[in-house]
Design an enzyme around this catalytic site. Structure first.
Site, PDB file in Angstrom:
ATOM      1  N   ASP A 242      47.022  80.959  20.508  1.00 50.02           N
ATOM      2  CA  ASP A 242      46.674  79.965  21.541  1.00 50.02           C
ATOM      3  C   ASP A 242      48.009  79.626  22.202  1.00 50.02           C
ATOM      4  OD1 ASP A 242      45.093  78.506  23.124  1.00 50.02           O
ATOM      5  OD2 ASP A 242      44.961  76.483  21.804  1.00 50.02           O
TER       6      ASP A 242
ATOM      7  N   LYS B  35      40.081  77.639  19.806  1.00 52.44           N
ATOM      8  CA  LYS B  35      40.162  76.148  20.242  1.00 52.44           C
ATOM      9  C   LYS B  35      38.731  75.730  19.994  1.00 52.44           C
ATOM     10  CE  LYS B  35      42.972  76.439  24.611  1.00 52.44           C
ATOM     11  NZ  LYS B  35      43.809  75.479  24.117  1.00 52.44           N
TER      12      LYS B  35
ATOM     13  N   ASP C  53      42.577  77.871  33.333  1.00 55.73           N
ATOM     14  CA  ASP C  53      43.905  78.182  32.683  1.00 55.73           C
ATOM     15  C   ASP C  53      44.766  79.342  33.722  1.00 55.73           C
ATOM     16  OD1 ASP C  53      45.733  77.232  30.987  1.00 55.73           O
ATOM     17  OD2 ASP C  53      45.211  79.021  29.367  1.00 55.73           O
TER      18      ASP C  53
ATOM     19  N   ARG D  60      53.097  81.307  27.182  1.00 53.09           N
ATOM     20  CA  ARG D  60      54.470  81.329  27.134  1.00 53.09           C
ATOM     21  C   ARG D  60      54.796  82.908  26.844  1.00 53.09           C
ATOM     22  NH1 ARG D  60      55.309  77.023  22.653  1.00 53.09           N
ATOM     23  NH2 ARG D  60      53.714  76.383  23.600  1.00 53.09           N
TER      24      ARG D  60
ATOM     25  N   GLU E 136      49.539  81.256  24.261  1.00 56.23           N
ATOM     26  CA  GLU E 136      49.644  82.663  24.884  1.00 56.23           C
ATOM     27  C   GLU E 136      50.377  82.329  26.235  1.00 56.23           C
ATOM     28  OE1 GLU E 136      47.403  80.503  25.262  1.00 56.23           O
ATOM     29  OE2 GLU E 136      46.910  80.432  27.428  1.00 56.23           O
TER      30      GLU E 136
ATOM     31  N   LYS F 267      51.192  81.293  35.524  1.00 54.86           N
ATOM     32  CA  LYS F 267      50.389  81.590  34.432  1.00 54.86           C
ATOM     33  C   LYS F 267      49.102  81.947  34.875  1.00 54.86           C
ATOM     34  CE  LYS F 267      48.417  79.572  30.094  1.00 54.86           C
ATOM     35  NZ  LYS F 267      48.414  78.737  29.116  1.00 54.86           N
TER      36      LYS F 267
HETATM   37  N1  BES Z   1      46.218  76.236  28.310  1.00 54.24           N
HETATM   38  C1  BES Z   1      46.529  75.561  27.025  1.00 54.24           C
HETATM   39  C2  BES Z   1      47.228  74.336  27.448  1.00 54.24           C
HETATM   40  C3  BES Z   1      46.249  73.415  28.068  1.00 54.24           C
HETATM   41  C4  BES Z   1      45.398  72.433  27.259  1.00 54.24           C
HETATM   42  C5  BES Z   1      46.107  73.241  29.423  1.00 54.24           C
HETATM   43  C6  BES Z   1      44.812  71.532  27.663  1.00 54.24           C
HETATM   44  C7  BES Z   1      45.177  72.176  29.977  1.00 54.24           C
HETATM   45  C8  BES Z   1      44.595  71.446  29.236  1.00 54.24           C
HETATM   46  C9  BES Z   1      47.630  76.588  26.446  1.00 54.24           C
HETATM   47  O1  BES Z   1      47.527  77.824  26.394  1.00 54.24           O
HETATM   48  C10 BES Z   1      47.385  76.140  24.659  1.00 54.24           C
HETATM   49  O2  BES Z   1      46.617  76.444  24.171  1.00 54.24           O
HETATM   50  N2  BES Z   1      48.606  75.542  24.485  1.00 54.24           N
HETATM   51  C11 BES Z   1      48.646  74.870  22.901  1.00 54.24           C
HETATM   52  C12 BES Z   1      49.865  75.392  22.457  1.00 54.24           C
HETATM   53  C13 BES Z   1      50.092  75.059  20.929  1.00 54.24           C
HETATM   54  C14 BES Z   1      49.522  76.322  20.311  1.00 54.24           C
HETATM   55  C15 BES Z   1      51.559  75.229  20.476  1.00 54.24           C
HETATM   56  C16 BES Z   1      48.607  73.554  23.012  1.00 54.24           C
HETATM   57  O3  BES Z   1      49.044  72.949  23.934  1.00 54.24           O
HETATM   58  O4  BES Z   1      47.595  72.942  22.305  1.00 54.24           O
HETATM   59 ZN    ZN Z   2      46.640  78.689  27.874  1.00 50.59          ZN
HETATM   60 MN    MN Z   3      46.252  78.508  24.754  1.00 49.69          MN
END
Ligand code: BES
Ligand code: ZN
Ligand code: MN
Length: 514
Positions: free
Chosen positions: A359, A289, A300, A363, A361, A277
């Site tokens: 958010d 966010k 990320d 996947r 993104e 990723k």
């Molecule tokens: N990059 C984030 C996940 C993340 C969060 C990595 C904190 C490292 C530290 C990912 O893209 C994300 O935002 N995931 C969301 C998914 C949700 C919207 C289903 C999440 O985990 O809140």
């Molecule tokens: Zn992310």
């Molecule tokens: Mn995200």
């Protein structure tokens, strides 16, 4: 990272003219280790004195430093604790060296000597112990000071390590351990560097530049797909995420062809494909966010950085393998053209996805990356991704989340993780969870609602790997450390890199014995 020279030699430890002699001791041991007691005799019992007085007990990562007053050629002795003997793992050695190297640099010394403890870790070979010692030392010495305008005020880094081999040990094995240790540590430091650089520097375009540098290594070939090609191919998911950004997306493919092509069975040439990723900054997009800690989202792209570093290490170690690294790279930004909740994207696979949360993104871009990976008819696909906050909720900071469709591959990654001290923990990938991903209007949606966030994210990915053996590693739990540890700095950790490299080393060893 500055270049560190590591030398393995046989010789008398008490005669070694080092700036610092690093020795270790187990908590609760009445006897000292062989090397320590030899030095103790030359020092007329000063080590024993420290132990007797209780000033130094040998607790894990405890240290004591003293001058030798000319009694031996080494200027100073540093004792470092290994904790209780029954608890020792390879990672204890890594931590002890990481701790030692910091204490050494506080003295202003840039080199040290240390014995390779022969049988110190029952579960590991001398080669693995030597590897771990090098990894701990180099990674403990890691610093990122590119953006400090007064870098000269910082102490100069570690330059040289002398490792004293036991006279009954095989020096060539230890040297191989050193070689692997150097490659793994340099790869991890490279990942930390890429993740430390801010997103205004480490853009998808800059990552192409980094990939170009790697393509100059032995047997590495680079292909970069620009936006137009992505459109032609139909990578609607990656393009969808990239829509909000002014930075052009890049699809980076690095191929390392280190395998022998003469083998009679074509099976041997089926590649291992690594997909990382690579979101160079994740604002969340229109599903923005919160501001707090958002700066950490410059990391990320850790998965992509780990894939780049692993390909470079495979080439430098000349592993007899065929490995392909894939990085779908873009920012995730809000903007006038950005995708909005409810938008439907057509992925490279033809499957459609309703984007309920922009958010989620990672996947999306991985869906296209994974579909592209299946074109190589791979022996295995491994993706690494800072994918879900749910991963951290479930596992905290000491385990990588692992999900996959192939027991043998999962077992290999579990084993590599144990060796590397970057352990994985498996979560279920049951089809039952798919009901959470159902959409009213498309083939699936990109969020799974309440509960099992790490699982539904992985299940989403599973729809894009066909029947190929595949493992997903969620490194959102481990990619960033909020405090400094023995050989892990505050900030980007690079955790997962050494796991991937160890997995490849193990695969290479296996293919040799076949
Ligand atoms: N990059 C984030 C996940 C993340 C969060 C990595 C904190 C490292 C530290 C990912 O893209 C994300 O935002 N995931 C969301 C998914 C949700 C919207 C289903 C999440 O985990 O809140
Ligand atoms: Zn992310
Ligand atoms: Mn995200």
């Amino acid at each position: 990272m500055n270049v560190v020279h590591v030398r393995v030699k046989q010789g008398r430890i008490e005669a070694e003219p080092a700036e610092v002699l690093v020795l270790s001791h187990h908590e609760g041991d009445s006897a000292m280790q062989e090397e320590a007691s030899i030095v103790d005799r030359a020092l007329h019992g000063s080590l024993r004195g420290l132990l007797k007085s209780g000033e130094f007990e040998g607790k894990q990562n405890q240290t004591v430093l003293f001058h030798t007053q000319g009694k031996i050629p080494a200027k100073r002795v540093l004792l470092v604790g290994l904790g209780k003997k029954k608890d020792i793992r390879t990672d204890t050695v890594r931590q002890a060296m990481g701790t030692a190297v910091k204490r050494v640099s506080q003295t202003g010394a840039r080199s040290f000597a240390t014995p390779i403890p022969g049988l110190a870790v029952p579960s590991a070979s001398p080669l693995e112990v030597a590897q771990a010692m090098v990894e701990g030392s180099l990674l403990g010495a890691y610093r990122f000071s590119v953006y400090r305008s007064q870098a000269s005020s910082e102490p100069k880094g570690l330059a040289r390590i002398t490792m004293l081999a036991p006279t009954n040990g095989k020096v060539s094995d230890l040297e191989e351990g050193v070689r692997r240790g150097l490659a793994s540590a340099e790869a991890t430091a490279f990942v930390r560097d890429l993740c430390n650089h801010p997103s205004n520097v480490m853009t998808p375009t800059r990552l192409v530049k980094e990939a170009k540098a790697i393509a100059r290594e032995r047997a590495v070939h680079l292909k970069v797909l620009e936006k137009q090609s992505l459109e032609r191919l139909g990578m609607g998911a990656l393009l969808g995420v990239a829509r909000g950004s002014h930075e052009p997306p890049k699809f980076i493919v690095l191929e390392y062809s280190g395998h022998r092509r003469t083998g009679r069975n074509s099976h041997g040439t089926k590649p291992i494909v690594l997909v990382g990723k690579t979101i160079t900054f994740d604002t969340g997009g229109i599903s923005l966010k919160p501001a707090e800690n958002m700066e950490q989202m410059k990391a990320d792209m850790t998965g992509g950085a780990e894939v780049l570093a692993t390909i470079r290490a495979a080439s430098r170690l000349r592993l007899p393998l065929h490995v392909i690294g894939i990085l779908p790279a873009t920012e995730n930004m809000p903007g006038g053209r950005a995708i909005k909740p409810g938008d439907i994207l057509t992925t490279l696979s033809g499957k459609t996805v309703e984007v309920q949360n922009t958010d989620a993104e990672g996947r999306l871009i991985l869906a296209d990356g994974l579909t592209y990976a299946t074109r190589y008819k791979p022996a295995a696909i491994i993706d690494v991704a800072t994918l879900t906050g749910a991963c951290t909720v479930a596992l905290g900071q000491f385990a990588i989340g692992m999900l996959g469709n192939n027991a043998a591959l999962k077992k290999r990654l579990d084993q590599a993780g144990l060796q590397a001290g970057e352990r994985v923990w498996e979560m279920p990938l049951w089809e039952d969870y798919f009901e959470q991903l159902k959409s009213d209007v498309a083939d699936m949606r990109n969020i799974g609602g309440r509960g099992g966030g790490m699982i539904t994210a992985a299940l989403f990915l599973s729809k894009f790997v066909g029947d190929y053996p595949w493992v997903h590693l969620d490194i959102a739990s481990t990619d960033w450390s909020d405090r400094e540890r023995a050989y892990i700095p505050k900030g980007p950790t690079g955790i997962g890199t050494r796991l991937l490299i160890q997995y490849l080393i193990n695969q290479a060893m296996e293919s040799k014995t076949k």
